[in-house]
Write an enzyme that holds these catalytic residues in place. Structure first.
Site, PDB file in Angstrom:
ATOM      1  N   ALA A   6      45.835 -18.731 -48.411  1.00 18.39           N
ATOM      2  CA  ALA A   6      45.195 -18.580 -47.101  1.00 18.39           C
ATOM      3  C   ALA A   6      44.167 -17.462 -47.190  1.00 18.39           C
ATOM      4  O   ALA A   6      44.493 -16.346 -47.625  1.00 18.39           O
ATOM      5  CB  ALA A   6      46.236 -18.259 -46.035  1.00 18.39           C
ATOM      6  N   ALA A  49      43.830 -12.032 -47.541  1.00 17.53           N
ATOM      7  CA  ALA A  49      44.283 -13.312 -48.091  1.00 17.53           C
ATOM      8  C   ALA A  49      45.752 -13.180 -48.461  1.00 17.53           C
ATOM      9  O   ALA A  49      46.288 -12.081 -48.559  1.00 17.53           O
ATOM     10  CB  ALA A  49      43.465 -13.703 -49.315  1.00 17.53           C
ATOM     11  N   LYS A  50      46.396 -14.301 -48.647  1.00 16.77           N
ATOM     12  CA  LYS A  50      47.785 -14.325 -49.115  1.00 16.77           C
ATOM     13  C   LYS A  50      48.095 -15.737 -49.560  1.00 16.77           C
ATOM     14  O   LYS A  50      47.495 -16.703 -49.089  1.00 16.77           O
ATOM     15  CB  LYS A  50      48.750 -13.910 -48.010  1.00 16.77           C
ATOM     16  CG  LYS A  50      50.152 -13.574 -48.509  1.00 16.77           C
ATOM     17  CD  LYS A  50      50.203 -12.267 -49.299  1.00 16.77           C
ATOM     18  CE  LYS A  50      50.604 -11.128 -48.418  1.00 16.77           C
ATOM     19  NZ  LYS A  50      50.862  -9.884 -49.154  1.00 16.77           N
ATOM     20  N   GLY A  51      49.053 -15.864 -50.474  1.00 19.38           N
ATOM     21  CA  GLY A  51      49.405 -17.204 -50.925  1.00 19.38           C
ATOM     22  C   GLY A  51      50.576 -17.174 -51.863  1.00 19.38           C
ATOM     23  O   GLY A  51      51.223 -16.135 -52.051  1.00 19.38           O
ATOM     24  N   ASP A 101      53.324  -9.862 -55.485  1.00 20.01           N
ATOM     25  CA  ASP A 101      54.040  -9.839 -54.214  1.00 20.01           C
ATOM     26  C   ASP A 101      55.482 -10.245 -54.516  1.00 20.01           C
ATOM     27  O   ASP A 101      55.935 -10.116 -55.654  1.00 20.01           O
ATOM     28  CB  ASP A 101      53.359 -10.790 -53.216  1.00 20.01           C
ATOM     29  CG  ASP A 101      53.626 -10.421 -51.772  1.00 20.01           C
ATOM     30  OD1 ASP A 101      54.761 -10.639 -51.314  1.00 20.01           O
ATOM     31  OD2 ASP A 101      52.726  -9.916 -51.097  1.00 20.01           O
TER      32      ASP A 101
END
Length: 431
Positions: free
Chosen positions: A75, A120-122, A161
């Site tokens: 994202a 952002a992150k995913g 993460d």
């Protein structure tokens, strides 16, 4: 393959209750804070949506020769201030909504810290403990290939993460570099220093939590050496925060992991308590006067409570049990909206994640600078630069808190939204 959980927020499972999901909480927080900023409503509405959410299928040949497919997401929330930036997590609860909510938090975090990044992150829907090291590497390299067109050192920079670590980032960097035909260390941060990582990166989120805790104690005219602290979660963030605060003279009286908590009113030797990376989930093996269940740590009568494990642990169901005077968020999104309202009613200040644990993305920024300039910084410089950046942002937040009738979380969001709003109005809207 067992990997250390990295709650670095550049750290959380989406709740079964949709109202407590990362996305729902993030949307509520930005809507609430928007009341206190002079930012065009259209800009606020745009910030409620991600620029894009990429979903990919990641095939993996298992060690036994069978092939399984996994779903991956990335994202990308907003890049008005610079490239997207955020973690990659491997966890069974990774989802599109969770990725979007966490990406929003990254946007606010970068803006609060005044870093030239967006959020952002995913990640991949997978339990990393079910994979061998070879399977982890193959999965990571294929995931990197699937994301090749949307990541890059000036597009979107990943970081470790939950369920990933520095080795995962080294694989991502190598895979991307092989695809591009040249070594490009700046495509990810959180790498081992031998391949372009920064000294001090792993401990940075915990160190920033310690800095903000220290500054808030000073702000309230308290003495850190007379401060009692309980830390929920003894992974990378929790252990580093505990040990740093311990070294500075605070009394860390309780720490916990998934198996339980230990409590010593005279203070624990945090360097002797095994962190997750040293011995997974072994806090309760340490000799301490009192052994508690994992949830009992929230009920301790301490000066400071630091939730540093996963998101959504402080809810409307347990918020009334919290006896701490102060909450400093080490994890990403540990406090739900319902709990926030109860803490406000009880006059318990909550120092938000987007400020407190921002050391991870801040030192990631330092790592990115080192990579693109091909020049390594000393650990002393990293610590000094982090201290300076954290103190500057702390001053911005407490100044906003003092000049507006807002909570500490709202103050941090106001700082972030004003910076993002100004950037958007300056750049304008493409026709």
């Amino acid at each position: 393959m067992s990997l250390e959980t990295q709650t670095n927020s550049e750290g959380e499972r989406e709740s079964d209750d949709p109202d407590n999901s990362a996305l729902a909480t993030a949307l509520h927080q930005v809507e609430n804070a928007s009341k206190y900023v002079n930012v065009d409503k259209g800009v606020i509405e745009r910030l409620k949506e991600s620029t894009r959410v990429v979903q990919v299928t990641v095939p993996l040949e298992r060690d036994d020769g069978t092939v399984e497919t996994y779903t991956g997401y990335r994202a990308q929330h907003d890049d008005v201030r610079g490239p997207y930036k955020g973690g990659i997590r491997y966890h069974p609860d990774v989802s599109s909504k969770e990725s979007q909510g966490l990406a929003m938090w990254m946007t606010w975090k970068c803006a609060v810290m005044d870093l030239p990044f967006g959020g952002a992150k995913g990640g991949i829907v997978v339990d990393p403990d079910d994979l061998s090291e070879g399977e982890m590497e193959r999965l990571t390299r294929r995931f990197t290939e699937e994301l090749r067109d949307v990541i890059g050192p000036t597009k979107d920079i990943a970081a470790p993460d939950m369920g990933t670590n520095s080795q995962t980032m080294a694989w991502m960097m190598d895979a991307y570099s092989m695809q591009q035909g040249e070594t490009i260390p700046g495509v990810v941060t959180g790498k081992p220093p031998v391949v372009g990582g920064s000294k001090g990166r792993k401990e940075a989120p915990g160190r920033s939590v310690a800095i903000i805790t220290r500054e808030f104690i000073n702000y309230q005219n308290r003495d850190l050496e007379e401060t009692t602290i309980a830390i929920q979660g003894y992974g990378s963030v929790g252990a580093n925060a505990a040990r740093t605060l311990d070294d500075w003279g605070a009394d860390i009286v309780s720490v916990s992991d998934i198996k339980g908590a230990i409590y010593d009113p005279s203070g624990l030797d945090t360097h002797a308590v095994p962190s997750y990376s040293e011995e997974p989930n072994a806090v309760t093996t340490h000799d301490a006067p009192t052994l508690l269940s994992a949830d009992e740590i929230f009920k301790l009568d301490v000066d400071v409570l630091i939730p540093a494990a996963i998101g959504g642990v402080l809810t409307k169901d347990n918020a009334d049990d919290v006896q701490a005077d102060i909450i400093v968020e080490g994890a990403n999104g540990p406090t739900t909206t319902g709990a926030d309202e109860i803490f406000e009613e009880h006059d318990i200040p909550v120092l938000p994640d987007i400020l407190a644990n921002a050391g991870g993305v801040t030192v990631s920024y330092f790592e990115w600078l080192q990579d693109i300039n091909r020049r390594e910084w000393s650990l002393e410089r990293v610590h000094n630069e982090l201290e300076s950046q954290m103190l500057s942002s702390w001053e911005d937040v407490y100044t906003t808190y003092e000049t507006k009738d807002v909570t500490w979380r709202e103050a941090a969001y106001v700082v972030a939204l004003e910076r993002i709003g100004k950037a958007k109005s300056t750049r304008g809207l493409w026709p």
